[in-house]
Motif scaffolding. Structure first.
Motif, mmCIF file in Angstrom:
data_model
loop_
_atom_site.group_PDB
_atom_site.id
_atom_site.type_symbol
_atom_site.label_atom_id
_atom_site.label_comp_id
_atom_site.label_asym_id
_atom_site.label_seq_id
_atom_site.Cartn_x
_atom_site.Cartn_y
_atom_site.Cartn_z
ATOM 1 N N LEU A 2 12.374 13.107 -5.034
ATOM 2 C CA LEU A 2 11.821 11.560 -5.727
ATOM 3 C C LEU A 2 10.808 12.187 -6.988
ATOM 4 O O LEU A 2 10.121 13.072 -7.104
ATOM 5 C CB LEU A 2 11.154 11.134 -4.996
ATOM 6 C CG LEU A 2 11.210 10.703 -3.660
ATOM 7 C CD1 LEU A 2 10.378 9.145 -2.503
ATOM 8 C CD2 LEU A 2 12.788 9.659 -3.632
ATOM 9 N N HIS A 3 11.811 11.540 -7.805
ATOM 10 C CA HIS A 3 11.156 12.082 -9.939
ATOM 11 C C HIS A 3 11.070 10.149 -10.122
ATOM 12 O O HIS A 3 11.329 9.524 -9.914
ATOM 13 C CB HIS A 3 12.146 12.568 -9.757
ATOM 14 C CG HIS A 3 11.540 12.634 -11.513
ATOM 15 N ND1 HIS A 3 10.609 13.451 -11.929
ATOM 16 C CD2 HIS A 3 11.294 11.974 -12.287
ATOM 17 C CE1 HIS A 3 10.603 13.627 -13.221
ATOM 18 N NE2 HIS A 3 10.948 12.773 -13.800
ATOM 19 N N SER A 33 8.322 14.886 -4.900
ATOM 20 C CA SER A 33 8.102 14.726 -3.764
ATOM 21 C C SER A 33 9.382 14.865 -3.054
ATOM 22 O O SER A 33 10.415 14.090 -3.070
ATOM 23 C CB SER A 33 6.764 14.279 -2.990
ATOM 24 O OG SER A 33 7.053 15.173 -1.707
ATOM 25 N N TYR A 34 9.643 15.003 -1.326
ATOM 26 C CA TYR A 34 10.084 14.525 -0.547
ATOM 27 C C TYR A 34 9.410 12.903 0.014
ATOM 28 O O TYR A 34 8.751 13.699 0.369
ATOM 29 C CB TYR A 34 11.074 15.757 -0.298
ATOM 30 C CG TYR A 34 10.260 16.217 1.252
ATOM 31 C CD1 TYR A 34 10.363 16.194 2.361
ATOM 32 C CD2 TYR A 34 9.373 17.507 -0.197
ATOM 33 C CE1 TYR A 34 9.433 17.692 2.199
ATOM 34 C CE2 TYR A 34 9.018 18.043 0.361
ATOM 35 C CZ TYR A 34 8.777 18.400 2.091
ATOM 36 O OH TYR A 34 7.552 19.312 2.214
ATOM 37 N N PRO A 35 10.682 12.468 0.683
ATOM 38 C CA PRO A 35 9.817 11.463 1.116
ATOM 39 C C PRO A 35 9.239 11.277 2.935
ATOM 40 O O PRO A 35 7.445 11.338 2.661
ATOM 41 C CB PRO A 35 11.552 10.526 1.899
ATOM 42 C CG PRO A 35 11.799 10.686 0.987
ATOM 43 C CD PRO A 35 12.097 12.334 0.398
ATOM 44 N N ALA A 58 1.307 7.497 -6.451
ATOM 45 C CA ALA A 58 0.043 8.389 -6.663
ATOM 46 C C ALA A 58 0.445 10.081 -6.827
ATOM 47 O O ALA A 58 0.143 10.694 -7.156
ATOM 48 C CB ALA A 58 -1.182 7.811 -5.491
ATOM 49 N N CYS A 59 1.518 9.843 -5.618
ATOM 50 C CA CYS A 59 1.667 10.981 -4.879
ATOM 51 C C CYS A 59 2.609 11.916 -6.702
ATOM 52 O O CYS A 59 2.618 12.631 -7.269
ATOM 53 C CB CYS A 59 2.762 11.527 -4.050
ATOM 54 S SG CYS A 59 1.433 11.666 -2.199
ATOM 55 N N LEU A 113 0.547 -1.390 0.181
ATOM 56 C CA LEU A 113 0.026 -0.400 0.102
ATOM 57 C C LEU A 113 1.176 1.459 0.219
ATOM 58 O O LEU A 113 0.143 2.096 -0.355
ATOM 59 C CB LEU A 113 -1.168 0.288 1.123
ATOM 60 C CG LEU A 113 -2.157 -1.109 1.327
ATOM 61 C CD1 LEU A 113 -2.643 -1.259 2.775
ATOM 62 C CD2 LEU A 113 -2.935 -1.074 -0.230
ATOM 63 N N ALA A 114 1.658 1.333 0.666
ATOM 64 C CA ALA A 114 3.240 2.109 0.366
ATOM 65 C C ALA A 114 3.559 2.315 -0.727
ATOM 66 O O ALA A 114 3.439 3.945 -1.249
ATOM 67 C CB ALA A 114 3.902 2.142 1.590
#
Length: 133
Positions: free
Chosen positions: A104-105, A51-53, A44-45, A37-38
């Motif tokens: 993250l990309h 984004s960054y963690p 999804a993000c 799920l993670a």
């Protein structure tokens, strides 16, 4: 061992009456995401933007307050996606921070794979949404 069994058999119920059980369903305890799920949450993000963690953790709390994700599982999900060669990482300086953030990309060629997981992920989110009255 006998002492442990005695302790478990004398546990007090956590709910005092049926109304307490009803309240449980109105405000269930948070649910922690497992690795699968993670991975879906991260994808999804990242389908929307880089984004960054820790930003992913903050967004989960904002968008889905009933869900939780431990930092450990988040890092396992990111590591999994890196091993699958779906992510690139880069650093970005932010004026409000002293050190750069690890961003993250999602690779462009990984987007189709990520999109395929969004239908079951969205269905899971819908099935596990809190009950509203």
């Amino acid at each position: 061992m006998r002492q442990l069994r005695l302790m478990l058999s004398h546990r007090k119920p956590t709910r005092a009456c049926l109304a307490d059980i009803e309240d449980y369903f109105q405000q269930p305890p948070p649910q922690f995401l497992d690795l699968e799920l993670a991975v879906c949450w991260v994808l999804a993000c990242l389908l929307q933007n880089d984004s960054y963690p820790s930003g992913l953790l903050q967004r989960l709390q904002h968008d889905h307050p009933q869900l939780r994700l431990s930092e450990t599982v988040l890092h396992q999900a990111v590591d999994f996606l890196e091993r699958q060669e779906m992510l690139d990482c880069y650093t970005k300086r932010c004026p409000s921070r002293g050190r750069p953030r690890r961003m993250l990309h999602l690779h462009q060629d990984a987007r189709d794979q990520a999109e395929r997981l969004m239908k079951p992920w969205t269905r899971w989110l819908h099935e596990h949404a809190p009950i509203t009255t």
